[in-house]
Design an enzyme around this catalytic site. Structure first.
Site, short mmCIF file in Angstrom:
data_model
loop_
_atom_site.label_atom_id
_atom_site.label_comp_id
_atom_site.label_asym_id
_atom_site.label_seq_id
_atom_site.Cartn_x
_atom_site.Cartn_y
_atom_site.Cartn_z
N GLY A 12 3.07 -14.05 -31.81
CA GLY A 12 3.69 -12.95 -32.05
C GLY A 12 2.83 -11.62 -32.10
N GLU A 14 2.42 -9.67 -29.66
CA GLU A 14 1.84 -9.17 -28.48
C GLU A 14 2.02 -7.78 -28.04
OE1 GLU A 14 3.95 -11.53 -29.09
OE2 GLU A 14 3.02 -13.54 -28.61
N LYS A 16 5.67 -6.80 -27.62
CA LYS A 16 7.01 -6.62 -27.09
C LYS A 16 7.45 -5.63 -27.10
CE LYS A 16 7.49 -10.44 -29.76
NZ LYS A 16 6.23 -10.51 -30.45
N ALA A 39 10.43 -10.17 -37.39
CA ALA A 39 10.07 -9.37 -36.40
C ALA A 39 9.60 -8.23 -36.65
CB ALA A 39 11.04 -9.36 -35.24
N THR A 129 7.29 -14.49 -43.78
CA THR A 129 7.42 -13.27 -43.84
C THR A 129 8.52 -13.01 -45.25
OG1 THR A 129 9.42 -13.14 -42.28
CG2 THR A 129 7.06 -12.61 -41.77
N ARG A 143 25.35 -26.58 -40.72
CA ARG A 143 26.81 -26.18 -40.55
C ARG A 143 27.41 -25.70 -41.88
NH1 ARG A 143 27.52 -31.71 -37.94
NH2 ARG A 143 25.75 -32.29 -39.52
N GLN A 222 8.81 -12.94 -32.29
CA GLN A 222 7.71 -13.94 -32.44
C GLN A 222 6.91 -14.38 -31.15
OE1 GLN A 222 11.18 -14.78 -34.20
NE2 GLN A 222 10.20 -13.31 -35.43
N THR A 237 8.02 -20.51 -36.65
CA THR A 237 9.43 -20.07 -37.34
C THR A 237 10.48 -21.06 -36.94
OG1 THR A 237 10.81 -17.77 -37.26
CG2 THR A 237 9.95 -18.81 -35.23
N VAL A 411 -2.88 -0.18 -22.16
CA VAL A 411 -4.18 0.33 -22.34
C VAL A 411 -4.33 0.97 -23.65
CG1 VAL A 411 -5.34 -0.05 -20.22
CG2 VAL A 411 -4.31 2.01 -20.52
P1 GDP Z 1 5.50 -7.00 -31.32
O1 GDP Z 1 5.96 -7.73 -32.60
O2 GDP Z 1 5.11 -7.98 -30.02
O3 GDP Z 1 6.50 -5.90 -30.74
O4 GDP Z 1 4.25 -6.24 -31.55
P2 GDP Z 1 3.96 -5.49 -32.93
O5 GDP Z 1 4.44 -4.06 -32.74
O6 GDP Z 1 4.15 -6.23 -34.03
O7 GDP Z 1 2.03 -5.16 -32.70
C1 GDP Z 1 1.54 -4.55 -31.83
C2 GDP Z 1 0.82 -3.53 -32.07
O8 GDP Z 1 -0.32 -3.04 -31.03
C3 GDP Z 1 1.42 -2.26 -32.44
O9 GDP Z 1 0.97 -1.58 -33.58
C4 GDP Z 1 1.43 -1.52 -31.34
O10 GDP Z 1 1.48 -0.11 -31.27
C5 GDP Z 1 0.09 -1.86 -30.79
N1 GDP Z 1 -0.09 -1.94 -29.32
C6 GDP Z 1 0.85 -2.12 -28.14
N2 GDP Z 1 0.25 -2.04 -27.16
C7 GDP Z 1 -1.01 -1.83 -27.20
C8 GDP Z 1 -2.25 -1.48 -26.37
O11 GDP Z 1 -2.00 -1.70 -25.09
N3 GDP Z 1 -3.35 -1.12 -27.18
C9 GDP Z 1 -3.40 -0.81 -28.36
N4 GDP Z 1 -4.61 -0.28 -28.72
N5 GDP Z 1 -2.24 -1.03 -29.08
C10 GDP Z 1 -1.22 -1.41 -28.83
P1 IMO Z 2 7.06 -10.26 -33.91
O1 IMO Z 2 8.37 -10.55 -33.19
C1 IMO Z 2 3.92 -12.65 -35.94
C2 IMO Z 2 5.07 -15.82 -38.68
C3 IMO Z 2 4.85 -15.55 -40.20
C4 IMO Z 2 4.71 -17.09 -40.50
C5 IMO Z 2 5.67 -18.00 -39.63
C6 IMO Z 2 7.05 -18.17 -40.11
O2 IMO Z 2 6.83 -9.31 -34.60
O3 IMO Z 2 6.02 -10.88 -33.08
P2 IMO Z 2 9.19 -16.74 -40.82
O4 IMO Z 2 9.32 -15.58 -41.68
O5 IMO Z 2 9.54 -16.84 -39.66
O6 IMO Z 2 9.53 -18.13 -41.69
O7 IMO Z 2 7.49 -17.07 -40.67
O8 IMO Z 2 5.78 -16.97 -38.50
N1 IMO Z 2 5.85 -14.69 -38.05
C7 IMO Z 2 5.30 -13.85 -37.15
N2 IMO Z 2 4.08 -13.39 -36.85
N3 IMO Z 2 4.91 -11.82 -35.35
C8 IMO Z 2 6.29 -12.20 -35.96
O9 IMO Z 2 7.24 -11.60 -35.30
C9 IMO Z 2 6.47 -13.16 -36.52
N4 IMO Z 2 7.63 -13.61 -37.18
C10 IMO Z 2 7.42 -14.63 -38.22
O10 IMO Z 2 3.68 -14.75 -40.40
O11 IMO Z 2 3.22 -17.58 -40.15
MG MG Z 3 5.53 -7.78 -34.43
#
Ligand code: GDP
Ligand code: IMO
Ligand code: MG
Length: 421
Positions: A12, A14, A16, A39, A129, A143, A222, A237, A411
């Site tokens: 998660g 990454e 997205k 998320a 979470t 169900r 995730q 999850t 980047v």
């Molecule tokens: P998601 O859940 O996959 O949408 O990712 P999150 O938003 O939870 O976490 C990604 C974090 O990395 C966020 O704070 C973004 O603003 C940041 N981010 C995304 N792409 C880049 C990148 O290429 N470089 C840096 N430094 N930060 C990034």
């Molecule tokens: P996004 O979409 C990172 C992790 C939680 C926990 C496990 C189970 O932002 O990438 P849950 O609340 O689903 O019962 O938690 O999964 N987790 C995530 N980690 N990014 C997420 O979403 C996550 N959603 C759940 O930290 O370890």
């Molecule tokens: Mg996230």
């Protein structure tokens, strides 16, 4: 037309949200297929940061419909706050945000059950979470669940009460009443607020859209290593975060899946409990956390940081059928003289290059290859032609190992800091 998919290949976070926002102009519809307010998807543009939990990340682009699919679980209280934050920017979401009638509702008691379950597990807790995700999906598969489409029925309140009564028997003498008294009125108020949105039969809507030539991107939440079947069970999850989840979470058939864009960080993070072979519980890990601002977008917790893990990534590419990759946050490694890549695991003295059944109960030693760092600022890079050689070499090496093209390189967190190759 086919449905393209964008999903996470690691644990998660990454990036997205950022990439969905970047590629949205290519699509007519963005559709979330699973997960819920666990998320946190971050978008940054025009100097402003937005964090989305339930709403698809195409919401800030004009002329795009955003669908919350049947595979998603919705907390009315949380989505109401998300909607209000966007409406405050002068954006009317009623015409562009459509919700599947079949999406299940997270009740206040689901959140209490989540907390209760984690407390019962003690040291073995998942690190949830605490948004009620697990209990809501349990009621769905058991169900017993309540769907948002049920709010159109005359006996909605009765159905709600039946489910809450069931939850109360599970909770026994656990102290839930004060939480329930606090959140129940807000929950019903939020349900009333949501009644202005169109509830759809999203499987019909999306298949008709495909037939009429519309382009659709499915947005995952995730990551693959948190998938209920293929992740590091039980530290996962409660939904299928993988490509297959698109089919069940939106009602599109497997032969309607087009490109699958797998997204990964140039290193690796995990938030919550569970195995993480390449975790750096040291100064390097701390440095990555600091430079990469690796703190949870939903819970604010520290994200655990480590080097990139190729056995896990290859596994994720395989189960998702990823056709292209998006590499994120390479800029976070700008200052490192050496970058390590885990190529194999050593388990009980045996070297393996695949992801095994169980890494939770085994001592997994990562085997690393050291690569030269680029030690240049990537954040202003606009074309790969101008990239430092060591960075180009890093990408070429990963493409060879992963046997999949890296078509997007990010980047920096801003929408603009993205290179499409
Ligand atoms: P998601 O859940 O996959 O949408 O990712 P999150 O938003 O939870 O976490 C990604 C974090 O990395 C966020 O704070 C973004 O603003 C940041 N981010 C995304 N792409 C880049 C990148 O290429 N470089 C840096 N430094 N930060 C990034
Ligand atoms: P996004 O979409 C990172 C992790 C939680 C926990 C496990 C189970 O932002 O990438 P849950 O609340 O689903 O019962 O938690 O999964 N987790 C995530 N980690 N990014 C997420 O979403 C996550 N959603 C759940 O930290 O370890
Ligand atoms: Mg996230």
């Amino acid at each position: 037309m086919k449905v393209d998919v964008l999903l996470g290949l690691q644990w998660g976070d990454e990036g997205k949200g950022k990439i969905v926002d970047v590629v949205t102009p290519k699509y007519d519809i963005i559709a979330r297929f699973q997960g819920g307010p666990n998320a946190g998807h971050t978008l940054i543009f025009e100097g402003k940061k937005h964090v989305l939990h339930t709403i698809p990340s195409g919401i800030f682009r004009d002329n795009t419909i955003n669908v919350i699919g049947n595979g998603v679980v919705i907390d009315p209280i949380i989505i109401k706050k998300e909607i209000e934050a966007i409406e405050a920017l002068g954006i009317d979401l009623v015409p562009t945000l459509l919700i599947s009638k079949k999406a299940h509702l997270i009740l206040p008691t689901h959140k209490i059950l989540d907390k209760y379950s984690e407390e019962q597990k003690g040291k073995k807790k998942i690190g949830s979470t605490l948004k009620g995700i697990g209990p809501t999906y349990m009621d769905k598969t058991g169900r017993n669940g309540l769907r948002i489409g049920d709010s159109l029925l005359p006996n909605f309140k009765e159905k709600y009460n039946t489910l809450v009564a069931k939850h109360k028997t599970i909770l026994g003498d656990y102290d839930y009443q004060s939480i329930l008294d606090e959140f129940e009125p807000e929950w019903f108020e939020a349900m009333t607020f949501l009644s202005k949105f169109t509830l759809i039969d999203s499987e019909h809507y999306l298949n008709n859209a495909l037939k009429s030539g519309k382009t659709i991107l499915a947005e995952g939440a995730q990551g693959t290593m948190l998938d209920i079947d293929f992740g590091t069970y039980p530290f996962v999850t409660s939904s299928n975060t993988t490509t297959a989840g698109t089919c069940t979470g939106l009602g599109v058939a497997p032969n309607k899946i087009g490109e699958v864009i797998g997204i990964f960080k140039a290193y690796c993070t995990r938030v919550g409990s569970g195995p993480f072979p390449t975790e750096l519980d040291n100064k390097i890990g701390e440095e990555i956390r600091k430079i990469g601002h690796e703190y949870g977008a939903t819970t604010g917790r520290n994200r655990r940081c480590g080097w990139i893990d190729l056995p896990a990534l290859k596994y994720a590419i395989m189960v998702n059928g990823a056709t292209q990759l998006s590499m994120m946050k390479a800029d976070v490694l700008d200052t490192f003289a050496e970058i390590e890549v885990c190529t194999h695991y050593e388990i009980n003295g045996k070297k393996i290059d695949y992801f095994p059944y169980d890494i939770t109960n085994l001592n997994v030693k990562p085997i690393y290859k050291k690569l030269k760092g680029w030690q240049e600022d990537l954040t202003k890079l606009e074309s790969m032609d101008d990239a430092p050689k060591a960075f180009k070499d890093y990408i070429t090496y990963l493409e060879q190992e992963l046997q999949t093209p890296i078509s997007i390189v990010s980047v920096g967190p801003d929408r603009k800091q993205t290179i499409i190759r």
